[in-house]
Design a protein around this motif. Structure first.
Motif, PDB file in Angstrom:
ATOM      1  N   LYS A  71      22.726   1.895  21.591  1.00  0.00           N
ATOM      2  CA  LYS A  71      23.369   1.134  20.239  1.00  0.00           C
ATOM      3  C   LYS A  71      24.112   2.684  19.675  1.00  0.00           C
ATOM      4  O   LYS A  71      23.182   3.944  20.651  1.00  0.00           O
ATOM      5  CB  LYS A  71      22.948   0.575  19.170  1.00  0.00           C
ATOM      6  CG  LYS A  71      22.781  -1.167  19.508  1.00  0.00           C
ATOM      7  CD  LYS A  71      22.074  -1.556  18.509  1.00  0.00           C
ATOM      8  CE  LYS A  71      21.719  -2.584  18.291  1.00  0.00           C
ATOM      9  NZ  LYS A  71      23.038  -3.833  18.766  1.00  0.00           N
TER      10      LYS A  71
ATOM     11  N   GLN B  13      29.594   0.876  11.044  1.00  0.00           N
ATOM     12  CA  GLN B  13      29.323   0.461  12.350  1.00  0.00           C
ATOM     13  C   GLN B  13      28.476   0.778  13.194  1.00  0.00           C
ATOM     14  O   GLN B  13      29.229   0.934  14.601  1.00  0.00           O
ATOM     15  CB  GLN B  13      30.900   0.579  12.769  1.00  0.00           C
ATOM     16  CG  GLN B  13      31.768  -0.630  12.254  1.00  0.00           C
ATOM     17  CD  GLN B  13      32.024   0.143  10.544  1.00  0.00           C
ATOM     18  OE1 GLN B  13      32.572   0.982  10.852  1.00  0.00           O
ATOM     19  NE2 GLN B  13      32.574  -1.081  10.123  1.00  0.00           N
TER      20      GLN B  13
ATOM     21  N   LYS C 201      26.795  -0.874  16.740  1.00  0.00           N
ATOM     22  CA  LYS C 201      28.300  -0.966  17.748  1.00  0.00           C
ATOM     23  C   LYS C 201      27.619  -0.643  19.038  1.00  0.00           C
ATOM     24  O   LYS C 201      26.420   0.224  19.691  1.00  0.00           O
ATOM     25  CB  LYS C 201      28.845  -0.324  17.797  1.00  0.00           C
ATOM     26  CG  LYS C 201      30.583  -1.102  17.264  1.00  0.00           C
ATOM     27  CD  LYS C 201      31.623  -0.553  17.589  1.00  0.00           C
ATOM     28  CE  LYS C 201      32.851  -0.334  16.250  1.00  0.00           C
ATOM     29  NZ  LYS C 201      34.197   0.369  16.558  1.00  0.00           N
TER      30      LYS C 201
ATOM     31  N   GLY D  85      34.254  -0.117  24.934  1.00  0.00           N
ATOM     32  CA  GLY D  85      32.650   0.052  24.430  1.00  0.00           C
ATOM     33  C   GLY D  85      32.193   1.564  25.044  1.00  0.00           C
ATOM     34  O   GLY D  85      30.964   1.675  25.175  1.00  0.00           O
TER      35      GLY D  85
ATOM     36  N   ALA E  44      33.877   2.429  21.824  1.00  0.00           N
ATOM     37  CA  ALA E  44      32.961   1.922  20.935  1.00  0.00           C
ATOM     38  C   ALA E  44      32.579   3.014  19.182  1.00  0.00           C
ATOM     39  O   ALA E  44      32.762   2.703  18.531  1.00  0.00           O
ATOM     40  CB  ALA E  44      31.400   1.684  21.542  1.00  0.00           C
TER      41      ALA E  44
END
Lengths: 154, 114
Positions: free
Chosen positions: B2, B20, B23, B44, B66
């Protein structure tokens, strides 16, 4: 500049049009983002969306960087998606040269912002199944980008 | 992995998108040419760049990046933060140069190949 379109037997399932303002770097890319969101909502396959997003962004940035004004239209058909970008601008003198990877007429300022790598038109072509570009110097440039959908949603 | 773990390990400052940070990061890309990022980054990715103007947000959104890490102590412009906030895109900053950040990320298992 409007390009002649012929042989459009398919019915348009979905259509959207955006205005692009030349020189507006702050809002640049928003039309492409909206197109991507819409295609997602109507359930288009993610690989197709990725290709359209790249083509749309590069085309939108070309209008922002070089033209006074432009429109970007997206037409979704049963078996393909057609992206049409028409601009009023300086036009392209030598299309063959403009298509060459690495060639760019971007200003120093644009290059510092990370534009003008000479990858825009080649990126568009690479992500299209059918790509057409026409231009008249002093009038503008038109792009037609077609991406084929295989099966129901690509 | 993450984004939060990356922020902690590399001691990044979070400029926006704090909500966020959970993510998932699947890989990384480092480039300052926007067309290159459009062509070659992947969904990503964490994107390492020196660009701080608002157009990075559109690129990141289109490529489903991301999060962005701005290098060498460069701070995002005001419009960049506004746009990123409205899109829910995390932007982080670091005093380190790109080479250092990429190397550290690679050590953590973030690769440019997938």
């Amino acid at each position: 500049m409007e390009m002649k379109r012929k042989g459009m037997k398919n019915r348009v399932l979905f259509q959207q049009e955006f205005e692009i303002q030349g020189g507006d770097f702050v809002n640049a890319g928003e039309s492409s983002c909206k197109i991507r969101n819409t295609l997602r909502e109507i359930g288009i396959n993610s690989d197709i969306i990725r290709r359209i997003a790249i083509a749309a962004y590069e085309a939108e940035m070309n209008v922002v960087m070089y033209a006074q004004h432009g429109t970007m239209k997206i037409n979704v058909y049963q078996d393909n998606i057609l992206l049409i970008i028409d601009d009023k601008g300086p036009g392209i003198e030598n299309i063959e040269l403009a298509m060459k990877p690495g060639f760019s007429t971007a200003t120093e300022e644009m290059r510092e912002m990370g534009f003008g790598a000479g990858m825009g038109l080649p990126n568009i072509k690479k992500n299209s199944d059918v790509f057409q570009i026409t231009s008249k110097v002093g009038q503008g440039t038109s792009l037609e980008i077609k991406i084929l959908l295989n099966g129901k949603n690509g | 992995m993450k984004l939060t773990e990356i922020v902690k390990s590399l001691n990044l400052q979070v400029a926006c998108g704090e909500q966020q940070l959970d993510k998932e990061v699947c890989g990384g890309y480092s480039s300052d040419l926007l067309s290159d990022v459009m062509a070659n980054s992947k969904k990503g990715d964490v994107w390492i760049t020196l660009q701080v103007h608002p157009n990075v947000v559109a690129v990141a959104m289109l490529k489903e990046i991301a999060g962005i890490v701005m290098i060498n102590g460069r701070m995002p412009e005001k419009e960049t933060i506004e746009k990123a906030e409205s899109e829910g895109l995390p932007i982080m900053t670091s005093d380190s140069p790109a080479f250092e950040l990429v190397g550290r990320l690679y050590e953590m298992g973030i690769s440019g190949k997938r």
